[in-house]
Write an enzyme that holds these catalytic residues in place. Structure first.
Site, PDB file in Angstrom:
ATOM      1  CG  ASN A  58      -1.718   1.225   1.395  1.00 25.62           C
ATOM      2  OD1 ASN A  58      -1.819   2.029   0.463  1.00 25.62           O
ATOM      3  ND2 ASN A  58      -2.330   1.402   2.561  1.00 25.62           N
ATOM      4  CE  LYS A 114      -0.244   3.506   4.559  1.00 27.76           C
ATOM      5  NZ  LYS A 114      -0.243   3.661   5.989  1.00 27.76           N
ATOM      6  CG  HIS A 127      -5.954   2.194   5.037  1.00 23.21           C
ATOM      7  ND1 HIS A 127      -5.567   3.207   5.873  1.00 23.21           N
ATOM      8  CD2 HIS A 127      -4.920   1.317   4.971  1.00 23.21           C
ATOM      9  CE1 HIS A 127      -4.338   2.947   6.301  1.00 23.21           C
ATOM     10  NE2 HIS A 127      -3.922   1.814   5.771  1.00 23.21           N
ATOM     11  CD  GLU A 155      -3.112   5.867   6.391  1.00 17.54           C
ATOM     12  OE1 GLU A 155      -3.076   5.832   5.142  1.00 17.54           O
ATOM     13  OE2 GLU A 155      -2.201   5.401   7.105  1.00 17.54           O
ATOM     14  CD  GLU A 201      -3.482  -2.148   7.364  1.00 15.86           C
ATOM     15  OE1 GLU A 201      -2.370  -2.368   6.896  1.00 15.86           O
ATOM     16  OE2 GLU A 201      -4.131  -1.121   7.105  1.00 15.86           O
ATOM     17  N   GLY A 205       2.303   2.645  10.660  1.00 15.11           N
ATOM     18  CA  GLY A 205       3.303   3.705  10.483  1.00 15.11           C
ATOM     19  C   GLY A 205       3.989   4.142  11.771  1.00 15.11           C
ATOM     20  CB  SER A 261       4.924  -1.210  12.086  1.00 13.94           C
ATOM     21  OG  SER A 261       4.512   0.131  12.265  1.00 13.94           O
TER      22      SER A 261
HETATM   23  P1  PGA Z   1       2.689   0.632   7.525  1.00  9.84           P
HETATM   24  O1  PGA Z   1       1.271   0.819   6.833  1.00  9.84           O
HETATM   25  O2  PGA Z   1       3.255  -0.686   7.042  1.00  9.84           O
HETATM   26  O3  PGA Z   1       3.504   1.812   7.067  1.00  9.84           O
HETATM   27  O4  PGA Z   1       2.457   0.612   8.989  1.00  9.84           O
HETATM   28  C1  PGA Z   1       0.404  -0.267   6.624  1.00  9.84           C
HETATM   29  C2  PGA Z   1      -0.915   0.205   6.072  1.00  9.84           C
HETATM   30  O5  PGA Z   1      -1.381   1.279   6.475  1.00  9.84           O
HETATM   31  O6  PGA Z   1      -1.515  -0.470   5.229  1.00  9.84           O
END
Ligand code: PGA
Length: 252
Positions: free
Chosen positions: A10, A12, A96, A98, A168, A174, A212
C-alpha cells in the site's frame, strides 16, 4: 499458482510516476520465480496504467487504494471501480483506517464501495482494526467484528470469494509498533470464525496482518498458519526491503 501467502504493498500518497518507473525497473526484474506468493502493488491512481507495462508478463498484480461506489456520473474528482478495472487493476483496498478517519468513511459507505468493486469483477482488500484506546479497553474483537458486520452487510458467500480481510491495528500503522505474534494470530482466528460461523460467508477466509511490517519482523507474522500474508505500507516503498519481505513469504 497455488497461493499460500499474499504480500500487498500500500504505497499510500507516495511516489510520482517517475519514481514508480524507477522502482519498477529494478523490482520487476527480480521477481521472476515466485511459487506461492501473490504480490500486489497498490500505487497512486495515476500510476496504475503505467504499472501495466511492468506487470504484464510478471507475477505482479495491481491494486488501487480506494474508489467511488458508482460507475460514472457527476461526482467531480472521483474514480470508479469500472475505471480501475479498465486500467488494469485487479484489487482495491477499502476501509483503510486513514480513509475512515481523514475522509469520514462509514461502514455504510465502505459497504457500497465493496459492492461496486465486486460488481466490476475486482477483488476487495477490506481493512479493519482497533485504536490503542479500544485495545486498552479490551474492545478490539467487538470493534473489528462490528466493522466486518457493517462492511459486509448484504454480501453473499459467492461474493466473499473475492474479498480478503486485512487486520490493521490503527496504533501499529506507520508507528513502528506491532502486535505480538500471539495477538495477531488470535485476531486472525477470531476473524475467520466470525466470517464462518456468524456471517456464514466462508470457511476459508483470507486474513492478512498490516501495521509496521518490515523485513525484520515479517517472519513472525508469515510464520503463523492463520495469517495469510501482509499489507505493507512504509517498508514496501523501498524495493530492496520489499523484495526481502516477499522472499520471507515465499520461504514460510
Ligand atoms: P505501515 O502501513 O506498514 O507503514 O504501517 C500499513 C498500512 O497502512 O496499510
Amino acid at each position: 499458482m497455488n497461493i499460500k501467502k499474499y504480500v500487498i504493498a500500500n504505497w499510500k500518497m507516495n511516489k510520482t510516476n517517475s519514481e514508480t518507473v524507477n522502482f519498477m525497473e529494478k523490482f520487476s526484474k527480480r521477481i521472476e520465480d515466485l511459487k506461492s506468493t501473490e504480490v500486489v502493488i497498490c500505487p497512486s491512481f495515476l500510476a496504475i496504467p503505467l504499472m501495466n507495462e511492468f506487470c504484464k508478463d510478471k507475477k505482479i498484480k495491481i491494486g488501487a487504494q480506494n474508489c467511488y461506489f458508482l460507475d460514472s456520473g457527476a461526482f467531480t474528482g472521483e474514480i470508479s471501480a469500472k475505471m480501475l478495472k479498465d486500467s488494469g487493476a485487479e484489487y482495491v483496498i477499502l476501509g483503510h483506517s486513514e480513509r475512515r478517519e481523514y475522509f469520514e468513511e462509514t461502514g455504510n459507505i465502505i459497504n457500497k464501495k465493496i459492492k461496486s468493486v465486486l460488481n466490476n469483477n475486482l477483488k476487495v482488500i477490506l481493512c479493519v482494526g482497533e485504536t490503542q484506546i479500544q485495545r486498552e479497553n479490551k474492545q478490539e474483537y467487538s470493534v473489528v467484528k462490528n466493522q466486518l458486520k457493517d462492511a459486509l452487510s448484504g454480501i453473499k458467500p459467492e461474493d466473499f470469494e473475492n474479498i480478503l480481510i486485512a487486520y490493521e491495528p490503527i496504533w501499529a500503522i506507520g508507528t513502528g509498533k506491532v502486535v505480538t505474534q500471539f495477538d495477531a494470530r488470535e485476531m486472525a482466528v477470531q476473524i475467520k470464525e466470525f466470517i464462518s460461523l456468524e456471517l456464514k460467508l466462508s470457511k476459508n477466509c483470507i486474513v492478512l496482518y498490516g501495521g509496521s511490517v518490515n523485513a525484520s519482523n515479517a517472519k513472525e507474522f508469515f510464520g503463523v498458519k492463520e495469517i495469510d500474508g501482509g499489507l505493507i505500507g512504509g517498508a514496501a516503498l523501498k524495493e530492496e526491503e520489499f523484495m526481502k519481505i516477499i522472499q520471507i513469504a515465499e520461504n514460510s
